[in-house]
Design an enzyme around this catalytic site. Structure first.
Site, PDB file in Angstrom:
ATOM      1  N   SER A 178     -24.600  -2.874  -9.462  1.00 36.36           N
ATOM      2  CA  SER A 178     -25.825  -3.498  -9.981  1.00 36.36           C
ATOM      3  C   SER A 178     -27.116  -2.835  -9.519  1.00 36.36           C
ATOM      4  O   SER A 178     -28.185  -3.135 -10.059  1.00 36.36           O
ATOM      5  CB  SER A 178     -25.886  -4.974  -9.585  1.00 36.36           C
ATOM      6  OG  SER A 178     -25.332  -5.749 -10.596  1.00 36.36           O
TER       7      SER A 178
ATOM      8  N   LYS B 140     -29.025  -1.369 -12.186  1.00 36.46           N
ATOM      9  CA  LYS B 140     -29.889  -2.200 -13.045  1.00 36.46           C
ATOM     10  C   LYS B 140     -31.371  -1.968 -12.729  1.00 36.46           C
ATOM     11  O   LYS B 140     -32.234  -2.070 -13.598  1.00 36.46           O
ATOM     12  CB  LYS B 140     -29.547  -3.684 -12.854  1.00 36.46           C
ATOM     13  CG  LYS B 140     -28.164  -4.041 -13.383  1.00 36.46           C
ATOM     14  CD  LYS B 140     -27.750  -5.446 -12.982  1.00 36.46           C
ATOM     15  CE  LYS B 140     -26.345  -5.726 -13.501  1.00 36.46           C
ATOM     16  NZ  LYS B 140     -25.765  -6.963 -12.964  1.00 36.46           N
TER      17      LYS B 140
ATOM     18  N   TYR C 201     -23.063   0.402 -20.247  1.00 33.72           N
ATOM     19  CA  TYR C 201     -23.315  -0.434 -19.061  1.00 33.72           C
ATOM     20  C   TYR C 201     -22.262  -0.173 -17.981  1.00 33.72           C
ATOM     21  O   TYR C 201     -22.589  -0.027 -16.792  1.00 33.72           O
ATOM     22  CB  TYR C 201     -23.339  -1.914 -19.485  1.00 33.72           C
ATOM     23  CG  TYR C 201     -23.360  -2.874 -18.336  1.00 33.72           C
ATOM     24  CD1 TYR C 201     -24.545  -3.156 -17.667  1.00 33.72           C
ATOM     25  CD2 TYR C 201     -22.183  -3.495 -17.903  1.00 33.72           C
ATOM     26  CE1 TYR C 201     -24.556  -4.035 -16.587  1.00 33.72           C
ATOM     27  CE2 TYR C 201     -22.186  -4.370 -16.832  1.00 33.72           C
ATOM     28  CZ  TYR C 201     -23.374  -4.634 -16.181  1.00 33.72           C
ATOM     29  OH  TYR C 201     -23.378  -5.483 -15.102  1.00 33.72           O
TER      30      TYR C 201
ATOM     31  N   TYR D 247     -28.908 -11.455  -6.122  1.00 31.73           N
ATOM     32  CA  TYR D 247     -28.036 -12.500  -6.665  1.00 31.73           C
ATOM     33  C   TYR D 247     -28.637 -13.888  -6.469  1.00 31.73           C
ATOM     34  O   TYR D 247     -29.851 -14.044  -6.392  1.00 31.73           O
ATOM     35  CB  TYR D 247     -26.626 -12.403  -6.060  1.00 31.73           C
ATOM     36  CG  TYR D 247     -25.982 -11.068  -6.353  1.00 31.73           C
ATOM     37  CD1 TYR D 247     -25.749 -10.669  -7.660  1.00 31.73           C
ATOM     38  CD2 TYR D 247     -25.644 -10.193  -5.334  1.00 31.73           C
ATOM     39  CE1 TYR D 247     -25.182  -9.442  -7.945  1.00 31.73           C
ATOM     40  CE2 TYR D 247     -25.063  -8.964  -5.607  1.00 31.73           C
ATOM     41  CZ  TYR D 247     -24.849  -8.598  -6.914  1.00 31.73           C
ATOM     42  OH  TYR D 247     -24.304  -7.390  -7.186  1.00 31.73           O
TER      43      TYR D 247
ATOM     44  N   VAL E 266     -22.307  -5.091  -6.235  1.00 31.06           N
ATOM     45  CA  VAL E 266     -21.019  -5.538  -5.703  1.00 31.06           C
ATOM     46  C   VAL E 266     -20.209  -4.405  -5.072  1.00 31.06           C
ATOM     47  O   VAL E 266     -19.162  -4.649  -4.484  1.00 31.06           O
ATOM     48  CB  VAL E 266     -20.154  -6.282  -6.757  1.00 31.06           C
ATOM     49  CG1 VAL E 266     -20.779  -7.591  -7.170  1.00 31.06           C
ATOM     50  CG2 VAL E 266     -19.854  -5.391  -7.950  1.00 31.06           C
TER      51      VAL E 266
HETATM   52  N1  GLU Z   1     -20.474  -3.808 -13.051  1.00 32.20           N
HETATM   53  C1  GLU Z   1     -20.525  -5.070 -12.408  1.00 32.20           C
HETATM   54  C2  GLU Z   1     -20.321  -6.178 -13.401  1.00 32.20           C
HETATM   55  O1  GLU Z   1     -20.783  -6.102 -14.492  1.00 32.20           O
HETATM   56  C3  GLU Z   1     -21.854  -5.159 -11.736  1.00 32.20           C
HETATM   57  C4  GLU Z   1     -21.944  -6.364 -10.919  1.00 32.20           C
HETATM   58  C5  GLU Z   1     -22.872  -6.255  -9.769  1.00 32.20           C
HETATM   59  O2  GLU Z   1     -22.898  -5.267  -9.031  1.00 32.20           O
HETATM   60  O3  GLU Z   1     -23.593  -7.243  -9.585  1.00 32.20           O
HETATM   61  O4  GLU Z   1     -19.669  -7.145 -13.127  1.00 32.20           O
END
Ligand code: GLU
Length: 304
Positions: A63, A66, A188, A240, A258
């Protein structure tokens, strides 16, 4: 500031925590990583780097990608980006579907999965390969031309992306996704599977601590005002469903993933990345949060 002494102390004191928490295994390839890794790197705009432990070991940024995808989309659309995705903490899990229905398919923020899928949709409509645009951007801002996504992690993620697919189709039913869902989800998954080290990530985030400019190349990534706004979003939505407690403990804007990485910035001073794969109940690196809390406590420097 004696960062050598502070990072050495953190590296020593963190040892009892390593292995506590759980490595994410809902993406099977991530579950193979040892929970005992710990690395930390801190960089300053004048080009100095301090690092300890596994700071040069690549890991799955998940993430944290992102943040950089959102930087690109914000640069392209400016304030129009916020017509498509909100700027509020969700108060729900990063992969939750519930809010999407009663908020007509508009995700709360760009750092939960639904919001990140909208951001990737923006990039898919502008670039032939959205994930390649993110990789190129990361190579540029980190100075490491070898950065790429890990094919095995991307494939593992794609095979277990049904919830992300469900979210994307659901948003498309509200007219919120322009491009084909499979193309958006594939881009993604690849973007999340980018592998980088703590040193790469700290360097890549340094423009956020430097008014939007990459210090060593002089490249302006964002103007000062959008840089401030993106950092504000990290503060409220970047860690989060525990962003409030994270800010209480650490006092820095940050984005976690994660894979166990957390990138944080102290505007005007430094960017830092910590990595330890075992996660706490909210999905943040357990040792990583503690290390950042000690960093701001020992240095006496945070945004507050
Ligand atoms: N690729 C992970 C998902 O889509 C990213 C989640 C994360 O790192 O928060 O579940």
């Amino acid at each position: 500031m004696d960062y050598t002494q502070i990072l050495t102390q953190i590296h020593h004191d963190i040892r009892p925590l390593l292995g506590k928490g759980r490595v994410a295994d809902y993406i099977p390839e991530l579950g193979k990583v040892s929970p005992h890794h710990f690395g930390m790197a801190l960089v300053t705009p004048d080009g100095q780097t301090w690092s300890v432990g596994d700071a040069a070991v690549p890991f799955s940024i998940q993430s944290i990608s992102k943040l950089f995808a959102c930087t690109l989309a914000f640069g392209l659309l400016g304030e129009d980006l916020w017509r498509r995705v909100g700027r509020e903490p969700s108060g729900n899990a990063f992969n939750s579907l519930v809010q999407l229905e009663y908020e007509q398919g508009v995700p709360r923020n760009p750092f939960i999965n639904a919001g990140a899928l909208v951001v990737t949709d923006v990039l898919c409509s502008r670039f032939v390969q959205a994930e390649a645009a993110v990789v190129q951007f990361l190579r540029r801002v980190s100075g490491n031309m070898a950065i790429d996504y890990d094919v095995a992690v991307a494939e593992s993620e794609r095979q277990h992306a049904d919830r992300n697919r469900a979210m994307a189709y659901f948003m498309k039913s509200f007219g919120r996704i322009d491009m084909p869902v499979e193309a958006v989800v594939n881009a993604y998954c690849r973007q999340c599977a980018i592998a980088m080290t703590c040193e790469d990530l700290a360097r890549a985030a340094l423009f956020l601590a430097n008014g939007g400019v990459v210090p060593w190349s002089g490249e302006r990534v964002l103007d000062p005002s959008p840089t401030k706004r993106l950092s504000a979003l990290m503060l409220t939505c970047g860690t989060y469903d525990e962003a409030g407690d994270f800010v209480y403990r650490v006092g820095l804007p940050a984005k976690s993933g994660v894979g166990g990485g957390i990138v944080a910035v102290l505007p005007g001073e430094c960017a830092v990345c910590v990595w330890s794969p075992a996660l706490d109940h909210s999905g943040n690196s357990l040792a990583g949060v503690q290390a950042l809390e000690w960093l701001t406590t020992l240095s006496g420097h945070s945004i507050f």
